[in-house]
Design an enzyme around this catalytic site. Structure first.
Site, PDB file in Angstrom:
ATOM      1  N   ASP A   1       0.814  -1.207   0.000  1.00 30.49           N
ATOM      2  CA  ASP A   1       0.000   0.000   0.000  1.00 30.49           C
ATOM      3  C   ASP A   1       0.854   1.268   0.000  1.00 30.49           C
ATOM      4  O   ASP A   1       2.001   1.261   0.465  1.00 30.49           O
ATOM      5  CB  ASP A   1      -0.879   0.053   1.254  1.00 30.49           C
ATOM      6  CG  ASP A   1      -2.001  -0.955   1.252  1.00 30.49           C
ATOM      7  OD1 ASP A   1      -1.963  -1.884   0.433  1.00 30.49           O
ATOM      8  OD2 ASP A   1      -2.909  -0.830   2.092  1.00 30.49           O
ATOM      9  N   ASP A   2       0.245   2.352  -0.480  1.00 30.22           N
ATOM     10  CA  ASP A   2       0.700   3.739  -0.278  1.00 30.22           C
ATOM     11  C   ASP A   2       1.717   4.250  -1.285  1.00 30.22           C
ATOM     12  O   ASP A   2       2.103   5.417  -1.215  1.00 30.22           O
ATOM     13  CB  ASP A   2       1.272   3.957   1.134  1.00 30.22           C
ATOM     14  CG  ASP A   2       0.240   3.784   2.222  1.00 30.22           C
ATOM     15  OD1 ASP A   2      -0.940   3.568   1.898  1.00 30.22           O
ATOM     16  OD2 ASP A   2       0.612   3.855   3.411  1.00 30.22           O
TER      17      ASP A   2
ATOM     18  N   HIS B   1      -6.051   3.224  -3.994  1.00 29.91           N
ATOM     19  CA  HIS B   1      -5.931   3.387  -2.538  1.00 29.91           C
ATOM     20  C   HIS B   1      -6.258   4.827  -2.123  1.00 29.91           C
ATOM     21  O   HIS B   1      -5.720   5.323  -1.138  1.00 29.91           O
ATOM     22  CB  HIS B   1      -4.525   2.997  -2.087  1.00 29.91           C
ATOM     23  CG  HIS B   1      -4.404   2.709  -0.612  1.00 29.91           C
ATOM     24  ND1 HIS B   1      -5.345   1.994   0.089  1.00 29.91           N
ATOM     25  CD2 HIS B   1      -3.442   3.050   0.292  1.00 29.91           C
ATOM     26  CE1 HIS B   1      -4.961   1.892   1.366  1.00 29.91           C
ATOM     27  NE2 HIS B   1      -3.822   2.543   1.514  1.00 29.91           N
TER      28      HIS B   1
ATOM     29  N   HIS C   1      -5.428   9.271   1.171  1.00 31.89           N
ATOM     30  CA  HIS C   1      -5.329   8.313   2.272  1.00 31.89           C
ATOM     31  C   HIS C   1      -6.092   8.741   3.528  1.00 31.89           C
ATOM     32  O   HIS C   1      -5.576   8.657   4.640  1.00 31.89           O
ATOM     33  CB  HIS C   1      -3.852   8.083   2.617  1.00 31.89           C
ATOM     34  CG  HIS C   1      -3.591   6.755   3.279  1.00 31.89           C
ATOM     35  ND1 HIS C   1      -3.753   6.535   4.624  1.00 31.89           N
ATOM     36  CD2 HIS C   1      -3.161   5.577   2.773  1.00 31.89           C
ATOM     37  CE1 HIS C   1      -3.429   5.293   4.929  1.00 31.89           C
ATOM     38  NE2 HIS C   1      -3.071   4.683   3.806  1.00 31.89           N
TER      39      HIS C   1
ATOM     40  N   TYR D   1      -6.612   2.189   6.186  1.00 33.78           N
ATOM     41  CA  TYR D   1      -6.897   1.726   7.545  1.00 33.78           C
ATOM     42  C   TYR D   1      -7.974   0.635   7.573  1.00 33.78           C
ATOM     43  O   TYR D   1      -8.445   0.275   8.655  1.00 33.78           O
ATOM     44  CB  TYR D   1      -7.341   2.880   8.464  1.00 33.78           C
ATOM     45  CG  TYR D   1      -6.582   4.162   8.290  1.00 33.78           C
ATOM     46  CD1 TYR D   1      -5.297   4.312   8.819  1.00 33.78           C
ATOM     47  CD2 TYR D   1      -7.124   5.230   7.582  1.00 33.78           C
ATOM     48  CE1 TYR D   1      -4.582   5.491   8.650  1.00 33.78           C
ATOM     49  CE2 TYR D   1      -6.419   6.408   7.405  1.00 33.78           C
ATOM     50  CZ  TYR D   1      -5.151   6.535   7.943  1.00 33.78           C
ATOM     51  OH  TYR D   1      -4.441   7.704   7.768  1.00 33.78           O
TER      52      TYR D   1
ATOM     53  N   HIS E   1       3.456  -2.320   3.220  1.00 32.10           N
ATOM     54  CA  HIS E   1       3.562  -1.020   2.568  1.00 32.10           C
ATOM     55  C   HIS E   1       4.874  -0.885   1.811  1.00 32.10           C
ATOM     56  O   HIS E   1       5.885  -1.476   2.202  1.00 32.10           O
ATOM     57  CB  HIS E   1       3.464   0.098   3.612  1.00 32.10           C
ATOM     58  CG  HIS E   1       2.187   0.089   4.391  1.00 32.10           C
ATOM     59  ND1 HIS E   1       1.975  -0.766   5.452  1.00 32.10           N
ATOM     60  CD2 HIS E   1       1.038   0.821   4.253  1.00 32.10           C
ATOM     61  CE1 HIS E   1       0.754  -0.568   5.938  1.00 32.10           C
ATOM     62  NE2 HIS E   1       0.166   0.393   5.234  1.00 32.10           N
TER      63      HIS E   1
END
Length: 459
Positions: free
Chosen positions: A168-169, A218, A222, A259, A329
């Protein structure tokens, strides 16, 4: 010394010696031969908050505009990613305004699908403790608080010992390191892309895509999605879909809520925008397959604790009767280093072996189902907006008149489990993770420590 010490260690060390090791490109310039000269427990302490930064790795390959992704049937050619103008997109890392022509058009498209959007008010900051009514409203089916999942949420892979590998991210400064490792190990993953990072690192995003990794949404900035209005949710998802298409030429059909913060209102809007909600594996209301790796960089956890989490995850993964998805991540050097140096080598050495693949593959679907432009809608209908002739609800101003259902059954129970309060997806008190779950510990960490000693004895 070799005969008395090294030889007894070889049975444990040899499996790891056969695992693909990082190429010279992956060895940090900050410490030549560090992985050889230091025992791995000593190396582990270097993966910490405030660690020295290694040189970043740019995209190893740049692709000419018009390049055709031959691995993906009917895929459009690549756009010219370098021609993107950030001024044509919202400010980075902020929820986009909702009065732009683009967002207003997306709102109309969501309304036109006929998908019912529950009339839930947004939650307030603070998670479960500050939203007791939302926690107790089972029709909301709030995944963060109690672990309620809709029937079509993706939380696991159907086949036992199959790992849906996700990051992720990103893309971010050290994603290039991770891509090189995955390529060397012949592994594919799902990358849940933040829109603000896609506009910042378009060449890395193209490299991910052309290496046949799955690209998914995503959000733009965020945020905890249940705290947003309907229009803000549409803006977060719409701009991320748009920038990914502007870079790759294709639009993802999968998304992951930051989350894991999703309820039936957010699910319905995502579904109306052609996105399949994908989270990660949960084995109890308070325990999920979250490594906690995000928190190393900020000093909220240690690399040792992350590996303890990983040991519990794989211990549980070998006992459940289905496959699994883990939260990791690619945003920080620490998260990339611990993946390349510990988690992935340990998983590759595991016996019986794991089958490691992107979420789309672990669901036994072809990669083309991961994108609207290549999805033929035969095995992945979520990739196409479903229109309904009646019951059209409004995505604007919270003026809903429909029942609090998404079309999927709002099953499951809510509890007063504490909210996810950090950026890793784990709860603020660490309960929403794999920690504390009784599980057989693997030999991976022990073997990792032993193999460095064996190598050192030969120097």
């Amino acid at each position: 010394m070799y005969t008395t010490l090294a030889r007894p260690l070889l049975p444990l060390a040899l499996p790891l010696l056969l695992v693909p090791q990082p190429s010279p490109r992956l060895l940090p310039a900050r410490a030549p031969l560090l992985r050889v000269l230091l025992p791995l427990p000593s190396l582990l302490v270097l993966i910490a908050s405030g660690m020295s930064s290694a040189p970043t790795v740019a995209a190893s390959t740049t692709f000419a505009s018009g390049t055709t992704p031959t691995f993906l049937p009917n895929a459009p050619p690549l756009p010219n990613a370098l021609s993107l103008n950030p001024a044509n997109y919202p400010p980075l890392d902020k929820t986009p305004p909702v009065d732009s022509p683009e967002v207003q058009q997306w709102i109309k498209e969501v309304n036109a699908t006929g998908i019912q959007i529950p009339d839930f008010a947004p939650t307030v900051a603070g998670g479960c403790p500050t939203n007791p009514d939302a926690v107790n409203d089972q029709s909301r089916c709030w995944w963060t608080c109690g672990g309620c999942a809709a029937p079509d949420d993706i939380e696991q892979c159907p086949d036992k010992m199959t790992w849906g590998l996700t990051y992720d991210d990103g893309p971010a400064l050290y994603t290039g390191d991770l891509l090189a490792y995955l390529d060397q190990a012949n592994l594919k993953a799902t990358f849940f892309v933040v829109g603000s990072r896609a506009i910042s690192y378009p060449a890395l995003l193209q490299e991910e895509y052309m290496a046949q990794h799955q690209i998914a949404v995503h959000t733009w900035s965020h945020p905890p999605m249940t705290t947003l209005t309907n229009e803000q949710i549409i803006a977060e998802l719409g701009w991320t879909k748009k920038v990914i298409k502007d870079v790759l030429g294709v639009t993802p059909t999968f998304w992951r809520p930051p989350y894991g913060d999703v309820d039936n209102r957010v699910r319905a809007i995502a579904k109306a925008m052609g996105l399949q909600t994908s989270i990660w594996t949960r084995i109890s209301p308070e325990a999920t397959f979250d490594t906690g790796d995000f928190d190393i960089a900020g000093g909220q956890t240690t690399s040792t604790q992350v590996l303890n989490n990983w040991e519990n995850i794989i211990g549980n993964a070998t006992t459940i009767d289905h496959g699994f998805i883990v939260l990791e991540h690619d945003l920080f050097q620490q998260t990339v280093d611990i993946a390349m140096d510990y988690i992935l080598p340990d998983a590759l050495a595991h016996q019986p072996p794991f089958k490691i693949e992107p979420i789309i593959s672990c669901l036994n679907k072809p990669l083309q189902d991961a994108y609207i432009e290549t999805n033929d809608n035969s095995s992945n209908p979520i990739g196409m907006s479903s229109a309904a002739p009646t019951g059209v609800s409004s995505a604007s101003d919270g003026a809903h008149t429909t029942s609090p259902q998404t079309g999927a059954s709002a099953t499951g129970s809510a509890s007063s489990a504490e909210a996810s309060g950090n950026s890793s997806g784990a709860s603020a008190n660490g309960k929403n993770s794999a920690m504390g779950i009784a599980a057989p510990s693997s030999m991976g960490a022990i073997a990792l420590a032993l193999v460095s000693g064996v190598v050192a004895l030969f120097l």
